[in-house]
Design an enzyme around this catalytic site. Structure first.
Site, mmCIF file in Angstrom:
data_model
loop_
_atom_site.group_PDB
_atom_site.id
_atom_site.type_symbol
_atom_site.label_atom_id
_atom_site.label_comp_id
_atom_site.label_asym_id
_atom_site.label_seq_id
_atom_site.Cartn_x
_atom_site.Cartn_y
_atom_site.Cartn_z
ATOM 1 N N CYS A 61 -19.266 -42.904 0.165
ATOM 2 C CA CYS A 61 -17.963 -42.788 -0.487
ATOM 3 C C CYS A 61 -16.826 -43.379 0.332
ATOM 4 O O CYS A 61 -15.862 -43.900 -0.224
ATOM 5 C CB CYS A 61 -17.681 -41.345 -0.860
ATOM 6 S SG CYS A 61 -17.964 -40.205 0.477
ATOM 7 N N HIS B 172 -16.273 -35.940 1.031
ATOM 8 C CA HIS B 172 -16.040 -37.010 0.082
ATOM 9 C C HIS B 172 -14.726 -37.694 0.441
ATOM 10 O O HIS B 172 -13.893 -37.139 1.164
ATOM 11 C CB HIS B 172 -15.985 -36.424 -1.337
ATOM 12 C CG HIS B 172 -16.079 -37.454 -2.422
ATOM 13 N ND1 HIS B 172 -17.028 -38.444 -2.437
ATOM 14 C CD2 HIS B 172 -15.326 -37.646 -3.547
ATOM 15 C CE1 HIS B 172 -16.877 -39.196 -3.509
ATOM 16 N NE2 HIS B 172 -15.834 -38.735 -4.199
ATOM 17 N N ASP C 97 -11.219 -41.860 -8.390
ATOM 18 C CA ASP C 97 -12.408 -41.766 -7.532
ATOM 19 C C ASP C 97 -13.284 -42.986 -7.776
ATOM 20 O O ASP C 97 -14.029 -43.040 -8.763
ATOM 21 C CB ASP C 97 -13.168 -40.477 -7.826
ATOM 22 C CG ASP C 97 -14.290 -40.262 -6.820
ATOM 23 O OD1 ASP C 97 -14.581 -41.209 -6.050
ATOM 24 O OD2 ASP C 97 -14.863 -39.167 -6.797
#
Lengths: 655, 322
Positions: free
Chosen positions: A413, A457, A473
């Site tokens: 991520c 994350h 995201d």
């Protein structure tokens, strides 16, 4: 009288092999967790010292001379120094204590030395808690405490059977427990350390850092350690909505994102929002200021402040587990206006890096009319790019964003967030990286959400003119599975830690139960803070109790408990055993008839004399005498005989 | 200092210890009589708990607090258990066999737990002499303690004060109590190893009334009587015949020996006289003669055997020279 010859004085009582075996055995339990953490050769050295002393005890050979012990001490000190380059600090200090327990054994001759070694054992127990206070540690150290106590009891009663000594130790601990509970609840608690702690006192705490470079989060995601637990009032938000916001990273140098300068702002509750949640967070210590909040915090817990970019900051680094209550809203209507300086900061890029990405972003900018369209183009680009989500991303060079976007096409991520934020900034849209946790596991046992380091994350927030800062995201865009079903189902299975593999459903069930138990342990045992103590005192009607009132209550309750214990023991004492009681009753009955037992008279003589004096009751008297002798001095089964004796004595009529 | 004060004022000691000696029959150590103070180990333990407490506060260790408080509670419980190990113990005394001055009187104490639990590691120490012994008192039956108290002077030796002490179970506290049960031991004068006084026909001057022509000559057997010395029992005959027989020696009936105070030189001081006379008694008994004892104002008719020996020695032990 020569006080040195006092046979109960511990300094003149030599330790026996049995004492040594108990002492060494209990110390071994105490140091077992340390031994697993310490360098193997220092553990081995400690065990060798234990073995040496035990062998000397077994073979009755003399103990090593003072000089030899001194030599071994120097070797131990050197060993620790070689390993840690210092003798101070938490870890080296504890290893030294462990070695000293072996050295103390080597010069243990009398019970006084042995008792000192046992006290050192108590001390070593507490050092284990510096590393972990989990339930297994508590259980192991409970066993160690029991063993050490039985060892001490054994010193006082060397001739007694070990089982009896174990029972005494258990009784002592059972009697100590109520007093310990009262002390635990009422002893005035204070915040914070009394003095400076060693440099490495808070070493080994895992968690997010204030920087993010490629590979940082994927390293963290391998850790199964707990980050925090959250308990919602009512239904928790769905997995895809659970973005736990942590540090916001503004400054990029081409490779690493940093928090940079940070200032505080006045807190104001955000208006509106699609949903509002109230929840409690129990945060594990991570030695940083920031706290985690679901999306946008709509309240401010005690002793926290809010930074200009919406981070919750504690007044002091979080060095022990803390609990705070929060309200959050998802997607508030309109964010406050952002200052120009901050917007410019959110556009800044280092010059000369990642030319292809810059080129691509400029192209989008020129082809579209609004920021929203650029955003849509960028997301579409990621979705179409077939990027692989992996915990083992390939190493990247100087133009990390370019390599990720166009060459390797595989990352975790942080790669997605970093690249996406870079693209946004290059296209002229203010953007920043937000790190935190996504998802978390809902425990069906107690409905508590457990967030682990593996849920770490990173995502992006972009500033869109009327709406303010909006979460985007990029990982979710390119790897939708990550957000919907969690990390474990979206990366190749071989990359995960064993417990995170999901095949064994029953194992998951056990783990849920265990997690729920561990949470209760944390909340009810480990997190008994000054605040909770205040709450408890409020519950029993002592609102606003200060330490003086606490101490007064504490000592009153302890005094009462000691009296109760004393009363218990005296009551046990004052009650003679039933055989003796029946016999005394018999004697007083006879004495009333003028047949008094002389001090020197045994039961047999007395009974026959009484039978001669009172011939009417002769059979009963002789029977009682024989029964009493049998019960008192014989080895027969007792209960039936005792009953019969009591019946006979009660029924004895001496007309 | 306190010890010397109490020694000087026994009534103060009696008040403090809660009893007036000597105590008849069985003495029960009611809790009023059990004293308890921390032992040195207890102070070290307290210091350890203190350090643990400071460490727990400093590092905010919840389990550290739990351990510290458990240990503190165990200290308290240990105190109660130590007192309990001694409280309500019943102390009674047995018979002490007479000894000669210079030997040790063997006082027997019986410690009875009288409760369902045992009482390990109890020290009994004779305060005056320091004679001491550690016993474990089991739950069911009394434990015997033999205190060997040196008997320096003839006469009745009272047991005096005995301290009972225990540190069980943790050694952190020392509980003790004093008892002074009514027990005494007869101490005979220290016997001088002497030959028997010269035989003399005159009873007043001591010695054999008639010469003994071979009192060692075996004359026959007669049935055993309780006062007969075991030395004269015909042990070989016991194996053959039912009941015990006593060997009789010719001439011994005729030999009557008087051991008399006035037979000794007037320059001898009374204690030396008594010592010499005790030696005579032993020698006379060994010789098998019938012997009598004469002290100013006291006369024991001639006889022989253990009862006679004991009676004579007791008279010597308790003799009060005017």
């Amino acid at each position: 009288m020569n006080p040195a010859a006092h046979p109960l004085a511990p300094e003149i009582r030599p330790v026996s092999t049995r004492d040594l075996a108990w002492l060494i055995g209990s110390l071994a339990i105490v140091i077992a967790p340390h031994a697993l953490r310490a360098p193997w050769w220092l553990t081995l050295l400690t065990l060798c010292l234990y073995g040496w002393r035990f062998h000397a005890g077994l073979s009755r050979s003399p103990l090593p001379s003072r000089w030899l012990v001194l030599g071994v001490t120097v070797v131990a000190l050197l060993g620790v120094w070689i390993e840690y380059r210092t003798l101070f600090g938490r870890q080296p200090g504890i290893i030294l204590l462990m070695l000293f327990s072996g050295l103390k054994l080597l010069e243990t001759r009398s019970h006084r030395d042995a008792a000192a070694a046992a006290f050192l054992g108590y001390f070593l127990i507490i050092t284990n808690f510096l590393y972990t206070q989990s339930i297994p540690t508590a259980a192991a150290m409970g066993v160690a405490l029991f063993a050490l106590t039985a060892t001490l009891v054994g010193f006082s009663a060397p001739q007694r059977a070990p089982r009896a000594n174990l029972r005494t130790a258990g009784l002592l601990l059972a009697h100590a427990a109520p007093a310990a509970l009262v002390l635990f609840l009422l002893f005035p608690r204070v915040h914070g350390p009394l003095w400076g702690l060693p440099q490495d006192a808070y070493a080994g705490m895992t968690g997010l850092s204030d920087t993010m470079s490629p590979g940082a989060l994927s390293q963290l995601a391998l850790s199964d350690a707990l980050a925090f637990r959250a308990e919602f009032d009512g239904e928790p938000p769905p997995q895809a909505q659970r973005y736990w916001r942590g540090p916001v990273l503004w400054d990029f140098d081409g490779r690493t994102w940093r928090i940079g300068t940070r200032y505080l702002s006045a807190f104001s509750a955000p208006p509106g929002g699609s949903a509002s949640y109230r929840y409690d967070v129990v945060l594990e210590p991570h030695n940083r200021h920031w706290l985690f909040a679901l999306e946008t915090a709509a309240s401010l817990p005690e002793r926290t402040r809010m930074s200009f970019d919406g981070q919750l900051l504690a007044n002091a680094p979080v060095r022990s587990r803390i609990r705070y209550q929060l309200t959050s809203v998802i997607a508030p209507e309109a964010g406050p206006d952002e200052e120009r300086g901050n917007l410019q900061r959110a556009l800044r890029l280092p010059a000369g890096f990642n030319p292809r990405a810059v080129e691509l972003a400029r192209q989008w900018r020129s082809e579209t009319a609004s920021d929203a369209e650029v955003l849509a183009r960028a997301l579409a680009f990621l979705r179409a790019g077939r990027y692989a989500y992996t915990l083992e991303p390939p190493l990247l060079g100087a133009d990390a964003v370019d390599e990720f976007l166009f060459t390797t096409k595989a990352g975790f991520c942080e790669h997605f967030a970093s690249a996406f934020t870079f693209l946004m900034r290059a296209a002229g849209i203010p953007a920043r990286v937000v790190t935190g946790y996504q998802g978390g596991e809902l425990n069906p046992v107690d409905s508590i959400i457990t967030v682990r380091q593996s849920d770490a994350h990173a995502w992006t927030e972009v500033f869109l003119a009327p709406r303010g800062w909006v979460r985007v995201d990029p990982t979710a865009a390119s790897v939708p599975g990550r957000i919907e079903s969690g990390l474990a189902r979206s990366v190749p299975e071989g990359e995960l830690a064993p417990l995170m593999r999901t095949r064994l459903e029953w194992l998951r069930g056990v783990r849920y139960q265990w997690d729920a138990l561990a949470h209760k342990w944390n909340v009810w045992v480990l997190d008994y803070s000054p605040e909770r103590q205040r709450d408890l005192m409020g519950l029993i009607g002592m609102r606003g109790a200060d330490w003086r009132m606490l101490a007064a209550t504490l000592f009153s309750v302890l005094g009462l408990m000691t009296l109760a214990l004393l009363a218990w023991s005296l009551q046990r004492l004052a009650r003679p055993d039933p055989v003796q009681r029946a016999w005394r009753q018999f004697c007083s009955k006879l004495a009333a008839r003028g047949v008094e037992r002389a001090a020197h008279e045994g039961p047999r003589d007395f009974a026959s004399r009484a039978a001669r004096a009172l011939p009417a009751a002769r059979p009963a008297i002789l029977r009682i005498g024989a029964l009493y002798i049998g019960l008192r001095y014989g080895a027969r089964a007792r209960t039936a005989g005792i009953k019969q004796l009591r019946r006979l004595v009660r029924g004895l009529r001496l007309a | 200092m306190i010890g010397s004060l109490l020694g000087r004022y026994p009534r103060l000691a009696n008040w403090l210890y809660g009893f007036t000696p000597p105590e008849r029959d069985t003495v029960v150590l009611v809790h009023r009589r059990v004293y308890i103070l921390p032992a040195r180990l207890g102070w070290i333990y307290g210091a350890t708990v203190g350090i643990l407490l400071v460490g727990s506060i400093n590092y905010a260790l919840a389990l550290g607090f739990a351990l510290t408080f458990l240990l503190a509670g165990m200290g308290l419980a240990g105190m109660v258990h130590t007192a309990r190990n001694l409280a309500h113990l019943a102390v009674s005394v047995g018979r002490a066999e007479p000894v000669f001055a210079g030997e040790s009187a063997q006082f027997r104490l019986y410690l009875d737990a009288r409760t369902a639990f045992d009482r390990p590691s109890i020290l009994a120490r004779h305060v005056a002499s320091g004679a001491q012994l550690v016993v474990d008192v089991p739950a069911g039956s009394p434990a015997e303690v033999v205190l060997a108290v040196p008997a320096a002077r003839r006469g009745w030796l009272a047991l005096g004060r005995v301290m009972l002490e225990t540190r069980f179970p943790l050694g952190l506290f020392r509980a003790w109590s004093y008892v002074e049960p009514q027990a005494r031991c007869l101490v005979y004068p220290r016997p001088e190893r002497v030959a028997l006084p010269p035989h003399s026909a005159a009873p007043a001057s001591g010695g054999l009334r008639s010469p003994s022509p071979g009192y060692d000559d075996f004359a026959g057997l007669r049935s055993y009587q309780l006062s007969d010395s075991p030395r004269h029992v015909a042990w070989k005959a016991v194996a053959r015949v039912d009941g015990m027989l006593t060997k009789q020696f010719a001439g011994e009936a005729a030999a009557e020996l008087w051991l008399a105070w006035e037979a000794l030189p007037a320059a001898l001081d009374p204690e030396s006289r008594l010592s010499r006379m005790a030696g005579w008694v032993l020698a006379a008994e060994r010789s098998g003669a019938h012997y009598g004892l004469r002290l100013p104002g006291l006369e024991i008719a001639p006889a022989r055997g253990d009862a006679q020996r004991a009676a004579c020695l007791q008279a010597l032990a308790l003799y009060e020279p005017s």
